[in-house]
Motif scaffolding. Sequence first.
Motif, PDB file in Angstrom:
ATOM      1  N   CYS A 100       0.868  -1.180   0.000  1.00  0.00           N
ATOM      2  CA  CYS A 100       0.000   0.000   0.000  1.00  0.00           C
ATOM      3  C   CYS A 100       0.904   1.229   0.000  1.00  0.00           C
ATOM      4  O   CYS A 100       2.108   1.125   0.283  1.00  0.00           O
ATOM      5  CB  CYS A 100      -0.928   0.005   1.219  1.00  0.00           C
ATOM      6  SG  CYS A 100      -0.068   0.131   2.808  1.00  0.00           S
ATOM      7  N   ARG A 102       1.386   3.691   2.064  1.00  0.00           N
ATOM      8  CA  ARG A 102       2.110   3.944   3.310  1.00  0.00           C
ATOM      9  C   ARG A 102       3.304   3.014   3.456  1.00  0.00           C
ATOM     10  O   ARG A 102       4.392   3.435   3.873  1.00  0.00           O
ATOM     11  CB  ARG A 102       1.174   3.784   4.509  1.00  0.00           C
ATOM     12  CG  ARG A 102       1.823   4.156   5.835  1.00  0.00           C
ATOM     13  CD  ARG A 102       0.878   3.964   7.025  1.00  0.00           C
ATOM     14  NE  ARG A 102       1.470   4.519   8.234  1.00  0.00           N
ATOM     15  CZ  ARG A 102       2.387   3.916   8.966  1.00  0.00           C
ATOM     16  NH1 ARG A 102       2.836   2.720   8.590  1.00  0.00           N
ATOM     17  NH2 ARG A 102       2.883   4.493  10.055  1.00  0.00           N
ATOM     18  N   ASN A 103       3.134   1.755   3.111  1.00  0.00           N
ATOM     19  CA  ASN A 103       4.208   0.776   3.284  1.00  0.00           C
ATOM     20  C   ASN A 103       5.253   0.821   2.174  1.00  0.00           C
ATOM     21  O   ASN A 103       6.225   0.068   2.208  1.00  0.00           O
ATOM     22  CB  ASN A 103       3.630  -0.630   3.386  1.00  0.00           C
ATOM     23  CG  ASN A 103       2.918  -0.870   4.694  1.00  0.00           C
ATOM     24  OD1 ASN A 103       3.106  -0.116   5.656  1.00  0.00           O
ATOM     25  ND2 ASN A 103       2.088  -1.897   4.751  1.00  0.00           N
ATOM     26  N   ASN A 108       8.239   3.267   7.431  1.00  0.00           N
ATOM     27  CA  ASN A 108       6.929   3.047   8.043  1.00  0.00           C
ATOM     28  C   ASN A 108       6.724   1.596   8.467  1.00  0.00           C
ATOM     29  O   ASN A 108       5.721   1.285   9.130  1.00  0.00           O
ATOM     30  CB  ASN A 108       5.814   3.448   7.075  1.00  0.00           C
ATOM     31  CG  ASN A 108       5.700   4.952   6.923  1.00  0.00           C
ATOM     32  OD1 ASN A 108       6.127   5.704   7.789  1.00  0.00           O
ATOM     33  ND2 ASN A 108       5.128   5.393   5.817  1.00  0.00           N
ATOM     34  N   GLY A 142      12.405   6.971   1.680  1.00  0.00           N
ATOM     35  CA  GLY A 142      11.544   6.582   2.786  1.00  0.00           C
ATOM     36  C   GLY A 142      12.193   6.262   4.114  1.00  0.00           C
ATOM     37  O   GLY A 142      12.038   5.143   4.621  1.00  0.00           O
ATOM     38  N   GLU A 171       1.742  11.693   1.451  1.00  0.00           N
ATOM     39  CA  GLU A 171       1.672  10.288   1.054  1.00  0.00           C
ATOM     40  C   GLU A 171       2.091   9.367   2.194  1.00  0.00           C
ATOM     41  O   GLU A 171       2.424   8.203   1.974  1.00  0.00           O
ATOM     42  CB  GLU A 171       2.589  10.049  -0.150  1.00  0.00           C
ATOM     43  CG  GLU A 171       2.301  10.954  -1.339  1.00  0.00           C
ATOM     44  CD  GLU A 171       3.365  10.824  -2.415  1.00  0.00           C
ATOM     45  OE1 GLU A 171       3.444   9.749  -3.041  1.00  0.00           O
ATOM     46  OE2 GLU A 171       4.121  11.791  -2.621  1.00  0.00           O
ATOM     47  N   HIS A 172       2.088   9.890   3.439  1.00  0.00           N
ATOM     48  CA  HIS A 172       2.504   9.138   4.628  1.00  0.00           C
ATOM     49  C   HIS A 172       4.013   8.925   4.671  1.00  0.00           C
ATOM     50  O   HIS A 172       4.505   8.025   5.350  1.00  0.00           O
ATOM     51  CB  HIS A 172       1.790   7.775   4.719  1.00  0.00           C
ATOM     52  CG  HIS A 172       0.314   7.840   4.563  1.00  0.00           C
ATOM     53  ND1 HIS A 172      -0.520   8.328   5.544  1.00  0.00           N
ATOM     54  CD2 HIS A 172      -0.494   7.497   3.520  1.00  0.00           C
ATOM     55  CE1 HIS A 172      -1.772   8.276   5.125  1.00  0.00           C
ATOM     56  NE2 HIS A 172      -1.788   7.787   3.905  1.00  0.00           N
ATOM     57  N   GLY A 173       4.753   9.773   3.964  1.00  0.00           N
ATOM     58  CA  GLY A 173       6.201   9.665   3.955  1.00  0.00           C
ATOM     59  C   GLY A 173       6.860  10.767   4.771  1.00  0.00           C
ATOM     60  O   GLY A 173       6.194  11.541   5.463  1.00  0.00           O
TER      61      GLY A 173
END
Length: 322
Positions: A100, A102-103, A108, A142, A171-173
């Motif tokens: 996904c 996030r991953n 993360n 990341g 983007e959750h980064g």
Amino acid sequence: MDWPDRFGTRFSVFVDTEEEFDWSQPLARENRATQSMDALPDMHALFAAHDVPATYMIDDPIVRCPRSVEILKRVMEDGGSAIGSQLHPWVNPPFDEVVCPRNSFLGNLSRDLQAAKIAALTDAIEAAFGRRPVMMRTGRYGLGADTLELLAAAGYRVDTSMRSGYSYASEHGPDYRAIGNHAFRTGHGDLIEIPLTTVYTGALKRGGIALHGALGRVPRGRGVASRLGLLSRVALTPEDMPVELALEAIRVAAGEGERLLMFSYHSPSAAPGYTPYVRDAADLAAFRSWWERAFALLAKLGIAPASHDQILEALAGAPDRP
């Protein structure tokens, strides 16, 4: 930290050497094709013609492809180019996480899973090339709270995951807007961070990241400012970065005393049809011309290339910045 005086002002090219995938589609573990690697020797020949070595930051699909490994061994016969690591979590074992957005940022993932993925990639590169990699770039820039410590524990001496002036928080980064271009000690063993270079150009360049952020809150503000020559945020890459802006960024960076300019591109851009930046033969010609013009200006300014090993040697003698 400061570069030794003898290092001078230099530039280096780091290549994100990776599999092909449709950048507009969701990430998938099955996307492991490496056909674009066949074009890498021609691109490398352009660099070699200017005596510019490259550091190829390779990921799992590349190191597990015998054809790609042989191609890289041949280009390293120039005597200056070298191999580093690039970790795309979604195609790097062990596969214990959900794929996904996030991953897709290594940092993360859980600490144990990060460590296992780093070990799997590092060991595979050492087995394929006979030399343990000591420079890393986490795919998608990341980093997380544990990543630098884990890289130091794995024997890495340089990380190049930070992209000065950019944020991936939406983007959750990670957010690197507060990171400058200077190399610095991470506080984890001997590991040193060398951020990718970002330069602000234009009449209002002194506004830098603060002004660029403010313009982002105005509809089309950044585009208008760039077109009017007021402010542009310039990364040193031919991918979606006009050559005239890049050339001005080189001049500005040299004038501001930057000691190491970090250039980059993605290996699939060496052939048409694999990235959004090189769609056809005309794009490829422009891509190659970008490098030719950049190398010409760097030579005119007396900025010499620095290889992987020359960077390591300079870092070994680099004093801490007071």
